[in-house]
Design a protein around this motif. Structure first.
Motif, PDB file in Angstrom:
ATOM      1  N   THR A 171       0.818  -1.214   0.000  1.00 56.96           N
ATOM      2  CA  THR A 171       0.000   0.000   0.000  1.00 56.96           C
ATOM      3  C   THR A 171       0.859   1.274   0.000  1.00 56.96           C
ATOM      4  O   THR A 171       0.335   2.379  -0.064  1.00 56.96           O
ATOM      5  N   ALA A 172       2.184   1.097   0.122  1.00 55.06           N
ATOM      6  CA  ALA A 172       3.077   2.256   0.245  1.00 55.06           C
ATOM      7  C   ALA A 172       3.315   2.935  -1.102  1.00 55.06           C
ATOM      8  O   ALA A 172       3.414   2.270  -2.132  1.00 55.06           O
ATOM      9  N   HIS A 173       3.395   4.272  -1.055  1.00 53.98           N
ATOM     10  CA  HIS A 173       3.785   5.041  -2.244  1.00 53.98           C
ATOM     11  C   HIS A 173       4.929   5.970  -1.859  1.00 53.98           C
ATOM     12  O   HIS A 173       4.754   6.823  -0.999  1.00 53.98           O
ATOM     13  N   ILE A 174       6.069   5.793  -2.495  1.00 57.37           N
ATOM     14  CA  ILE A 174       7.232   6.637  -2.220  1.00 57.37           C
ATOM     15  C   ILE A 174       7.524   7.443  -3.474  1.00 57.37           C
ATOM     16  O   ILE A 174       7.779   6.878  -4.531  1.00 57.37           O
ATOM     17  N   SER A 175       7.486   8.780  -3.340  1.00 57.16           N
ATOM     18  CA  SER A 175       7.729   9.608  -4.528  1.00 57.16           C
ATOM     19  C   SER A 175       9.212   9.726  -4.840  1.00 57.16           C
ATOM     20  O   SER A 175       9.595   9.884  -5.983  1.00 57.16           O
ATOM     21  N   GLY A 176      10.045   9.676  -3.788  1.00 61.22           N
ATOM     22  CA  GLY A 176      11.476   9.891  -3.990  1.00 61.22           C
ATOM     23  C   GLY A 176      12.240   8.580  -4.022  1.00 61.22           C
ATOM     24  O   GLY A 176      11.710   7.556  -4.449  1.00 61.22           O
ATOM     25  N   GLN A 177      13.465   8.640  -3.534  1.00 58.68           N
ATOM     26  CA  GLN A 177      14.328   7.475  -3.570  1.00 58.68           C
ATOM     27  C   GLN A 177      14.493   6.884  -2.170  1.00 58.68           C
ATOM     28  O   GLN A 177      14.411   7.607  -1.186  1.00 58.68           O
ATOM     29  N   VAL A 178      14.722   5.590  -2.129  1.00 57.09           N
ATOM     30  CA  VAL A 178      14.968   4.911  -0.865  1.00 57.09           C
ATOM     31  C   VAL A 178      16.457   4.596  -0.785  1.00 57.09           C
ATOM     32  O   VAL A 178      17.002   3.936  -1.660  1.00 57.09           O
ATOM     33  N   THR A 179      17.121   5.117   0.253  1.00 53.47           N
ATOM     34  CA  THR A 179      18.550   4.897   0.407  1.00 53.47           C
ATOM     35  C   THR A 179      18.815   4.227   1.745  1.00 53.47           C
ATOM     36  O   THR A 179      18.339   4.703   2.770  1.00 53.47           O
ATOM     37  N   GLN A 180      19.535   3.141   1.707  1.00 48.42           N
ATOM     38  CA  GLN A 180      19.896   2.476   2.962  1.00 48.42           C
ATOM     39  C   GLN A 180      21.397   2.596   3.165  1.00 48.42           C
ATOM     40  O   GLN A 180      22.187   2.335   2.266  1.00 48.42           O
TER      41      GLN A 180
END
Ligand SMILES: [Zn+2]
Length: 203
Positions: A171-180
């Motif tokens: 259900t998640a919406h991420i507009s940007g980037q995911v950085t770990q």
């Protein structure tokens, strides 16, 4: 024209100082060279990011403190000239500056969990887990250190997780980037911060 001749012309073009024959020969090169076209696109992105960055909305109480930590940005400053001549480094540094830019923090003292973001009203903390519930929206960037990030809702910015984990629900919406970033990259993170501090001194 070779790429190494094209690059200074691209910088001049971005500075608005390219005319006549030089503009024409740059245009001809760009038509035949995808590498330089990509370079121009990247530089335009950096410019757009930097122009958008100081205008970010900051909650009233934080404004003064945040403004003190921000380097003054003027479009014609030597600082900006440095950015133009170091595009790759700048993208990284700008990212760090944006992430540090306008933030509230929440500490969970038990687990040394640190949450930073421009909009933490919708964020729920359960032990060492930071939850963005389904149907909720975090407006802006979110950074979680020493914890687990569970995203069931929406995030309109970038996510950075340091020494933790991130789980994105369907259900998640991420507009940007995911950085770990884990400990192995800790030094890099430190370096980038250090770097950002140096840039702000150059003015
Ligand atoms: Zn080229």
């Amino acid at each position: 024209m070779e790429c190494k001749e094209a690059l200074p012309l691209i910088h001049e073009y971005l500075d608005g100082g390219l005319r006549g024959a030089e503009a024409l020969s740059l245009k001809e090169h760009l038509l035949t060279c995808p590498t330089c076209r990509e370079r121009l696109t990247q530089l335009e992105k950096v410019e757009a990011m930097i122009q958008a960055w100081p205008k970010q909305q900051v909650s009233p109480g934080l404004t003064e403190r945040v403004m003190q930590s921000l380097p003054p940005v003027r479009s014609s400053s030597p600082w900006w000239r440095w950015v133009r001549t170091h595009p790759a480094a700048s993208v990284a540094a700008v990212f760090v500056l944006v992430m540090m830019g306008s933030f509230m923090s929440l500490w969970n003292e038990d687990s040394e969990l640190l949450v930073k973001g421009t909009d933490l009203q919708s964020v729920v903390i359960q032990g060492d887990t930071v939850l963005v519930p389904v149907g909720k929206t975090v407006a802006g960037n979110l950074m979680v250190e020493n914890g687990k990030l569970q995203v069931d809702g929406d995030i309109t910015g970038n996510i950075v997780v340091i020494d933790g984990s991130v789980n994105l629900a369907s259900t998640a919406h991420i507009s940007g980037q995911v950085t770990q970033i884990d400990e192995a990259f800790g030094w890099l993170w430190f370096k980038m911060n250090d770097w950002a501090a140096k840039i702000s001194e150059i003015k």
